[in-house]
Write a protein that holds these residues in place. Structure first.
Motif, PDB file in Angstrom:
ATOM      1  N   SER A   1       0.796  -1.224   0.000  1.00  0.00           N
ATOM      2  CA  SER A   1       0.000   0.000   0.000  1.00  0.00           C
ATOM      3  C   SER A   1       0.829   1.275   0.000  1.00  0.00           C
ATOM      4  N   ALA A   2       2.088   1.174  -0.307  1.00  0.00           N
ATOM      5  CA  ALA A   2       2.900   2.377  -0.491  1.00  0.00           C
ATOM      6  C   ALA A   2       2.847   2.721  -1.987  1.00  0.00           C
ATOM      7  N   ALA A   3       3.936   2.666  -2.684  1.00  0.00           N
ATOM      8  CA  ALA A   3       3.950   2.961  -4.111  1.00  0.00           C
ATOM      9  C   ALA A   3       3.219   1.872  -4.886  1.00  0.00           C
ATOM     10  N   THR A   4       2.486   2.263  -5.905  1.00  0.00           N
ATOM     11  CA  THR A   4       1.740   1.275  -6.692  1.00  0.00           C
ATOM     12  C   THR A   4       2.643   0.524  -7.666  1.00  0.00           C
ATOM     13  N   LEU A   5       3.770   1.110  -8.031  1.00  0.00           N
ATOM     14  CA  LEU A   5       4.745   0.420  -8.876  1.00  0.00           C
ATOM     15  C   LEU A   5       5.833  -0.124  -7.954  1.00  0.00           C
ATOM     16  N   VAL A   6       5.950  -1.421  -7.938  1.00  0.00           N
ATOM     17  CA  VAL A   6       6.866  -2.074  -7.009  1.00  0.00           C
ATOM     18  C   VAL A   6       8.010  -2.712  -7.786  1.00  0.00           C
ATOM     19  N   LYS A   7       9.218  -2.444  -7.367  1.00  0.00           N
ATOM     20  CA  LYS A   7      10.394  -3.051  -8.004  1.00  0.00           C
ATOM     21  C   LYS A   7      10.904  -4.178  -7.109  1.00  0.00           C
ATOM     22  N   GLY A   8      11.274  -5.281  -7.763  1.00  0.00           N
ATOM     23  CA  GLY A   8      11.751  -6.428  -7.009  1.00  0.00           C
ATOM     24  C   GLY A   8      13.137  -6.843  -7.430  1.00  0.00           C
ATOM     25  N   ILE A   9      13.451  -8.082  -7.109  1.00  0.00           N
ATOM     26  CA  ILE A   9      14.772  -8.600  -7.444  1.00  0.00           C
ATOM     27  C   ILE A   9      14.824  -9.065  -8.893  1.00  0.00           C
ATOM     28  N   ASN A  10      16.039  -9.206  -9.402  1.00  0.00           N
ATOM     29  CA  ASN A  10      16.279  -9.758 -10.741  1.00  0.00           C
ATOM     30  C   ASN A  10      15.604  -8.955 -11.857  1.00  0.00           C
ATOM     31  N   GLY A  11      15.356  -7.683 -11.645  1.00  0.00           N
ATOM     32  CA  GLY A  11      14.807  -6.830 -12.688  1.00  0.00           C
ATOM     33  C   GLY A  11      13.298  -6.893 -12.864  1.00  0.00           C
ATOM     34  N   PHE A  12      12.607  -7.616 -12.001  1.00  0.00           N
ATOM     35  CA  PHE A  12      11.154  -7.706 -12.093  1.00  0.00           C
ATOM     36  C   PHE A  12      10.482  -6.508 -11.421  1.00  0.00           C
ATOM     37  N   GLU A  13       9.318  -6.160 -11.923  1.00  0.00           N
ATOM     38  CA  GLU A  13       8.489  -5.158 -11.274  1.00  0.00           C
ATOM     39  C   GLU A  13       7.020  -5.490 -11.505  1.00  0.00           C
ATOM     40  N   ALA A  14       6.156  -4.898 -10.682  1.00  0.00           N
ATOM     41  CA  ALA A  14       4.718  -5.130 -10.799  1.00  0.00           C
ATOM     42  C   ALA A  14       3.991  -3.849 -10.434  1.00  0.00           C
ATOM     43  N   GLU A  15       2.833  -3.650 -11.045  1.00  0.00           N
ATOM     44  CA  GLU A  15       2.048  -2.456 -10.793  1.00  0.00           C
ATOM     45  C   GLU A  15       0.698  -2.841 -10.222  1.00  0.00           C
ATOM     46  N   PHE A  16       0.360  -2.254  -9.086  1.00  0.00           N
ATOM     47  CA  PHE A  16      -0.937  -2.471  -8.460  1.00  0.00           C
ATOM     48  C   PHE A  16      -1.940  -1.522  -9.097  1.00  0.00           C
ATOM     49  N   LYS A  17      -3.001  -2.098  -9.669  1.00  0.00           N
ATOM     50  CA  LYS A  17      -4.069  -1.292 -10.261  1.00  0.00           C
ATOM     51  C   LYS A  17      -5.383  -1.670  -9.588  1.00  0.00           C
ATOM     52  N   LYS A  18      -5.817  -0.803  -8.682  1.00  0.00           N
ATOM     53  CA  LYS A  18      -7.019  -1.115  -7.911  1.00  0.00           C
ATOM     54  C   LYS A  18      -8.251  -1.202  -8.801  1.00  0.00           C
ATOM     55  N   SER A  19      -8.357  -0.303  -9.780  1.00  0.00           N
ATOM     56  CA  SER A  19      -9.542  -0.274 -10.634  1.00  0.00           C
ATOM     57  C   SER A  19      -9.682  -1.548 -11.458  1.00  0.00           C
ATOM     58  N   GLU A  20      -8.554  -2.186 -11.742  1.00  0.00           N
ATOM     59  CA  GLU A  20      -8.567  -3.410 -12.537  1.00  0.00           C
ATOM     60  C   GLU A  20      -8.376  -4.646 -11.656  1.00  0.00           C
ATOM     61  N   THR A  21      -8.219  -4.451 -10.383  1.00  0.00           N
ATOM     62  CA  THR A  21      -7.880  -5.531  -9.417  1.00  0.00           C
ATOM     63  C   THR A  21      -6.784  -6.416  -9.979  1.00  0.00           C
ATOM     64  N   SER A  22      -5.722  -5.776 -10.440  1.00  0.00           N
ATOM     65  CA  SER A  22      -4.638  -6.528 -11.059  1.00  0.00           C
ATOM     66  C   SER A  22      -3.301  -6.204 -10.411  1.00  0.00           C
ATOM     67  N   PHE A  23      -2.375  -7.118 -10.595  1.00  0.00           N
ATOM     68  CA  PHE A  23      -1.004  -6.963 -10.074  1.00  0.00           C
ATOM     69  C   PHE A  23      -0.094  -7.763 -10.999  1.00  0.00           C
ATOM     70  N   HIS A  24       0.003  -7.321 -12.241  1.00  0.00           N
ATOM     71  CA  HIS A  24       0.776  -8.052 -13.252  1.00  0.00           C
ATOM     72  C   HIS A  24       2.277  -7.876 -13.047  1.00  0.00           C
ATOM     73  N   LEU A  25       3.006  -8.928 -13.333  1.00  0.00           N
ATOM     74  CA  LEU A  25       4.464  -8.957 -13.166  1.00  0.00           C
ATOM     75  C   LEU A  25       5.121  -8.765 -14.526  1.00  0.00           C
ATOM     76  N   THR A  26       6.112  -7.895 -14.602  1.00  0.00           N
ATOM     77  CA  THR A  26       6.809  -7.657 -15.871  1.00  0.00           C
ATOM     78  C   THR A  26       8.317  -7.626 -15.670  1.00  0.00           C
ATOM     79  N   LYS A  27       9.010  -7.891 -16.784  1.00  0.00           N
ATOM     80  CA  LYS A  27      10.458  -7.734 -16.850  1.00  0.00           C
ATOM     81  C   LYS A  27      10.783  -7.363 -18.284  1.00  0.00           C
ATOM     82  N   PRO A  28      11.558  -6.307 -18.499  1.00  0.00           N
ATOM     83  CA  PRO A  28      11.778  -5.824 -19.858  1.00  0.00           C
ATOM     84  C   PRO A  28      12.470  -6.829 -20.779  1.00  0.00           C
ATOM     85  N   SER A  29      13.389  -7.617 -20.227  1.00  0.00           N
ATOM     86  CA  SER A  29      14.196  -8.492 -21.066  1.00  0.00           C
ATOM     87  C   SER A  29      14.430  -9.816 -20.350  1.00  0.00           C
ATOM     88  N   ALA A  30      13.894 -10.884 -20.910  1.00  0.00           N
ATOM     89  CA  ALA A  30      13.991 -12.189 -20.260  1.00  0.00           C
ATOM     90  C   ALA A  30      15.383 -12.791 -20.388  1.00  0.00           C
TER      91      ALA A  30
END
Lengths: 115, 116
Positions: B52-81
């Motif tokens: 519940s702090a920043a909606t864009l969360v950065k994690g380890i190994n270059g992954f990040e996820a964005e919390f979107k309340k309106s869409e009830t989503s939390f998709h995980l992304t990484k620019p380059s596999a």
């Protein structure tokens, strides 16, 4: 004390045997969780301990499953009269506190196969 | 009660391509959301979490996820596999009810396959 450890890593039991699975959480962690992960599925909650108190056992599938954490550290999950449907990976996790934001740290799991 | 839906049991990408793993949640109270990764014969390792702090969360190994309340989503992304990203990924939700403790509810997982 690195992470959460579990033993044995692999257990094969004949149907009807009793098994005991051990979990050593990270030292000082108040909360301890057991999860069951069936093949191809996500982990499912079994039971929760806060120190030595078992506060939630709503996920235990039957009265053949029993868990304890008598001194608030090491925990044992016991399954009596094992059945084939008990075959799964049993994961233990611990967290420092009580709250939803706390990270749960997982052990490597015990893979139980019931023949 | 809370629940998690992960769309796609398997996702295949080429090395260097964008990784997108989808997660939708259901919760009657503000949730905490987690992504874990599981390598073969290993336990789950935390990639990142939303608390519940920043909606864009950065994690380890270059992954990040964005919390979107309106869409009830939390998709995980990484620019380059990378080849080393091949593993199973689990999205999980946690809520803290009045009882003061919480447990994780997991999705069924998405296996990420990375080809050279």
């Amino acid at each position: 004390g690195a992470g959460v450890s579990q033993s044995p890593r692999y257990k094969v039991a004949k149907r009807g045997q009793d098994v005991a699975l051990r979990c050593d959480p990270i030292s000082g962690h108040v909360s301890l969780f057991w999860y069951q992960q069936a093949l191809g599925q996500g982990p499912e909650f079994l039971t929760y301990f806060q120190n030595e108190a078992q506060l939630d056992k709503s996920g235990l599938p039957s009265d053949r499953f029993f868990a304890e954490r008598p001194e608030g550290s090491v925990s044992t999950l016991k399954i009596q009269r094992t059945q084939q449907e008990d075959s799964a990976v049993y994961l233990c996790a611990s967290s420092l506190g009580l709250f939803g934001a706390d990270t749960q740290y997982f052990g490597p799991g015990t893979r139980l196969t019931v023949l | 009660a809370q629940s998690v839906t992960q769309l796609g049991s398997h996702v295949s990408v080429s090395e260097g391509a964008l990784v997108l793993l989808r997660c939708n949640y259901s919760s009657s109270v503000p949730p905490y959301l987690f992504w874990y990764v599981q390598y073969p014969n290993q336990g789950l390792q935390l990639l990142l979490k939303y608390t519940s702090a920043a909606t864009l969360v950065k994690g380890i190994n270059g992954f990040e996820a964005e919390f979107k309340k309106s869409e009830t989503s939390f998709h995980l992304t990484k620019p380059s596999a990378h080849m080393s990203d091949a593993a199973e990924y689990f999205c999980a939700v946690s809520v803290t009810p009045n009882s003061g403790y919480s447990t994780l509810t997991f999705g069924k997982g998405t296996m990420l396959l990375v080809s050279p």
